[in-house]
Design an enzyme around this catalytic site. Structure first.
Site, PDB file in Angstrom:
ATOM      1  N   ASP A   1      -1.900  11.056  -1.344  1.00 41.97           N
ATOM      2  CA  ASP A   1      -2.513  10.065  -2.490  1.00 41.97           C
ATOM      3  C   ASP A   1      -2.822  10.471  -3.366  1.00 41.97           C
ATOM      4  OD1 ASP A   1      -3.223   8.688   0.513  1.00 41.97           O
ATOM      5  OD2 ASP A   1      -2.193   7.388  -0.670  1.00 41.97           O
TER       6      ASP A   1
ATOM      7  N   GLN B   1      -1.622   2.366  10.025  1.00 34.20           N
ATOM      8  CA  GLN B   1      -0.190   2.119   9.526  1.00 34.20           C
ATOM      9  C   GLN B   1       0.949   2.590  10.017  1.00 34.20           C
ATOM     10  OE1 GLN B   1      -3.548   2.694   8.260  1.00 34.20           O
ATOM     11  NE2 GLN B   1      -3.452   2.323   5.997  1.00 34.20           N
TER      12      GLN B   1
ATOM     13  N   ASN C   1      -4.674  12.504   2.206  1.00 32.81           N
ATOM     14  CA  ASN C   1      -4.570  11.825   2.290  1.00 32.81           C
ATOM     15  C   ASN C   1      -4.375  10.979   3.092  1.00 32.81           C
ATOM     16  OD1 ASN C   1      -1.524  10.789   3.135  1.00 32.81           O
ATOM     17  ND2 ASN C   1      -1.505  11.730   4.816  1.00 32.81           N
ATOM     18  N   LYS C   2      -4.227  10.031   3.889  1.00 37.44           N
ATOM     19  CA  LYS C   2      -5.350   9.439   4.703  1.00 37.44           C
ATOM     20  C   LYS C   2      -5.938  10.002   6.160  1.00 37.44           C
ATOM     21  CE  LYS C   2      -5.470   5.513   5.143  1.00 37.44           C
ATOM     22  NZ  LYS C   2      -6.179   4.669   3.989  1.00 37.44           N
TER      23      LYS C   2
ATOM     24  N   ARG D   1      -7.796   0.602  -6.354  1.00 37.59           N
ATOM     25  CA  ARG D   1      -7.908   1.454  -5.471  1.00 37.59           C
ATOM     26  C   ARG D   1      -8.314   2.720  -5.996  1.00 37.59           C
ATOM     27  NH1 ARG D   1      -4.220   1.605  -0.203  1.00 37.59           N
ATOM     28  NH2 ARG D   1      -6.276   2.377   0.400  1.00 37.59           N
TER      29      ARG D   1
ATOM     30  N   ARG E   1       0.884  -1.029  -0.076  1.00 35.86           N
ATOM     31  CA  ARG E   1       0.265   0.070   0.143  1.00 35.86           C
ATOM     32  C   ARG E   1       0.836   1.386   0.333  1.00 35.86           C
ATOM     33  NH1 ARG E   1       2.408   1.176   3.636  1.00 35.86           N
ATOM     34  NH2 ARG E   1       0.709   3.015   3.499  1.00 35.86           N
ATOM     35  N   GLY E   2       0.640   2.616  -0.261  1.00 36.02           N
ATOM     36  CA  GLY E   2       1.391   3.628  -0.654  1.00 36.02           C
ATOM     37  C   GLY E   2       1.475   4.281  -1.535  1.00 36.02           C
ATOM     38  N   ALA E   3       0.852   5.182  -1.987  1.00 36.07           N
ATOM     39  CA  ALA E   3       0.795   5.155  -2.612  1.00 36.07           C
ATOM     40  C   ALA E   3       1.585   4.961  -4.210  1.00 36.07           C
ATOM     41  CB  ALA E   3       0.655   6.995  -3.160  1.00 36.07           C
TER      42      ALA E   3
END
Ligand code: MRU
Length: 371
Positions: free
Chosen positions: A248, A207, A258-259, A94, A54-56
């Site tokens: 992201d 995370q 972002n998150k 995603r 995960r993570g852009a």
């Protein structure tokens, strides 16, 4: 970066089998280090969708390798069709991080009008490797530009650590190496600048608590895990010098998606005069949109990520419910911090003002503005 003193990246091609892509399965961290093999585009899609990785920036690189795997396994004569199906499937895994669509379209463009199978496969692999290399280089340079911001703060408080708050994991585990938000932190630490990181645990998937704390610990960076609600209190008491988060998708006007929970940190930072930076490579900037709140699709994830929490018990990763059995939950994965709350955007080309003019100055060649 290091795990147990050994250098790792998050994704690489198997040295002895170029038809296998290796990844770190992040679902097992910080409890176990599991390396997973991806051999088909279906496996790549599942790994992205189910958050083995995960993570852009990382899902972008995984998407590019997914295109290569799709071509490799495609029936002879169906290469072009397989590629189209793979692109659609990968981008649908995603929706929020733009890096995925960006990387998939880069691989398509690199293939051009090639029709010979061998040439298509070779071109897809070369482009996936280039995207991986670019992301490493972007993050390294984000570290170089970002460390100057930490240095300036360190000069103002000699012998005391610079306290940096971060949200989610925008570390090397979210990229290929270095990280975005963490790159300036690692660089500062390696240069002997005392830093201390407040790590938001980042419910629901944690995370921060699981991944950011793990990688900072492996690198020897002092850090403290906090609950997501503690940041405002720490800022009110002068215990946060700056906030650095990842992104992201960032719009042409500097709105930072972002998150979930990032926006609340930015509001608290503004109220307390704490600088709020977003660190991101150009592959995260979507120059085709301006208004992040209206134009970015925010991924809605399973209720069960809120209703249950995971931990390590005995030798197993176990999941336990924390809500009443019949209470429903909602789980938007991301939020948008408007540009007006962002002090600066740390990119591979320097620190931009969070505005259309600021980003255009650093990326004058960028296309996609809706002018
Ligand atoms: O849902 P995730 O874990 O993929 O979300 C990741 C983040 O929000 C990161 O902050 C973002 O991708 C930037 S990574 C350098």
């Amino acid at each position: 970066m290091n795990i147990g003193g050994k250098h790792y990246t998050t994704i690489w091609l198997d040295g002895s089998d170029p038809e296998t892509v290796k990844i770190i399965d992040q679902r097992a961290l910080p409890f176990r280090l599991v390396i997973e093999d991806l051999r088909t585009v279906e496996e790549a899609c599942a790994a992205i969708r189910d958050m083995h990785l995960r993570g852009a920036p990382l899902i972008g690189v995984a998407g590019a390798f997914g295109m290569y795997l799709a071509l490799l396994r495609s029936p002879r004569g169906r290469e072009a069709a397989a590629l189209e199906e793979a692109a659609a499937a990968l981008v649908a895994t995603r929706p929020t991080a733009v890096n995925l669509a960006f990387a998939v379209s880069r691989v398509r463009a690199a293939l051009g009008s090639r029709a010979a199978r061998g040439e298509m496969i070779a071109a897809a692999l070369a482009e996936a490797r280039r995207i991986r290399r670019d992301e490493i280089d972007f993050c390294r340079r984000i570290g170089e530009y970002g460390v100057t911001l930490i240095e300036k703060t360190a000069v103002r408080k000699p012998r005391e650590p610079v306290n940096i708050l971060t949200h989610c994991n925008a570390g090397w585990l979210a990229c290929v190496d270095y990280g975005t938000a963490t790159a300036p932190i690692y660089r500062a630490h390696d240069r002997g600048i005392p830093v201390h990181v407040w790590v938001d645990e980042t419910r629901p998937r944690n995370q921060g608590a699981r991944l950011t704390a793990y990688e900072l610990g492996e690198h020897g960076v002092p850090h403290t895990v906090i609950v997501d609600n503690a940041g405002g209190h720490l800022m009110q008491h002068g215990r946060v010098d700056m906030v650095i988060v990842g992104s992201d998708r960032t719009t042409a006007a500097g709105d930072v998606c972002n998150k979930i929970g990032t926006y609340l940190k930015a509001l608290a930072a503004k109220d307390n005069g704490v600088p709020f930076f977003a660190a991101l490579p150009s592959s995260t900037i979507d120059f085709s949109i301006r208004d992040g709140v209206k134009e970015i699709e925010v991924e809605e994830r399973s209720q069960d990520e809120v209703r249950y929490i995971e931990g390590f018990h005995g030798e197993a990763i176990v999941s336990t419910r924390v809500t009443p059995e019949r209470s429903p939950a909602a789980n938007p994965g991301f939020d948008v911090t408007p540009a007006r709350l962002v002090t600066g955007i740390i990119t591979e080309r320097g620190v931009a003002e969070a505005s259309e003019a600021g980003l255009r100055k650093l990326f004058p060649e960028a296309k996609g503005y809706k002018d």
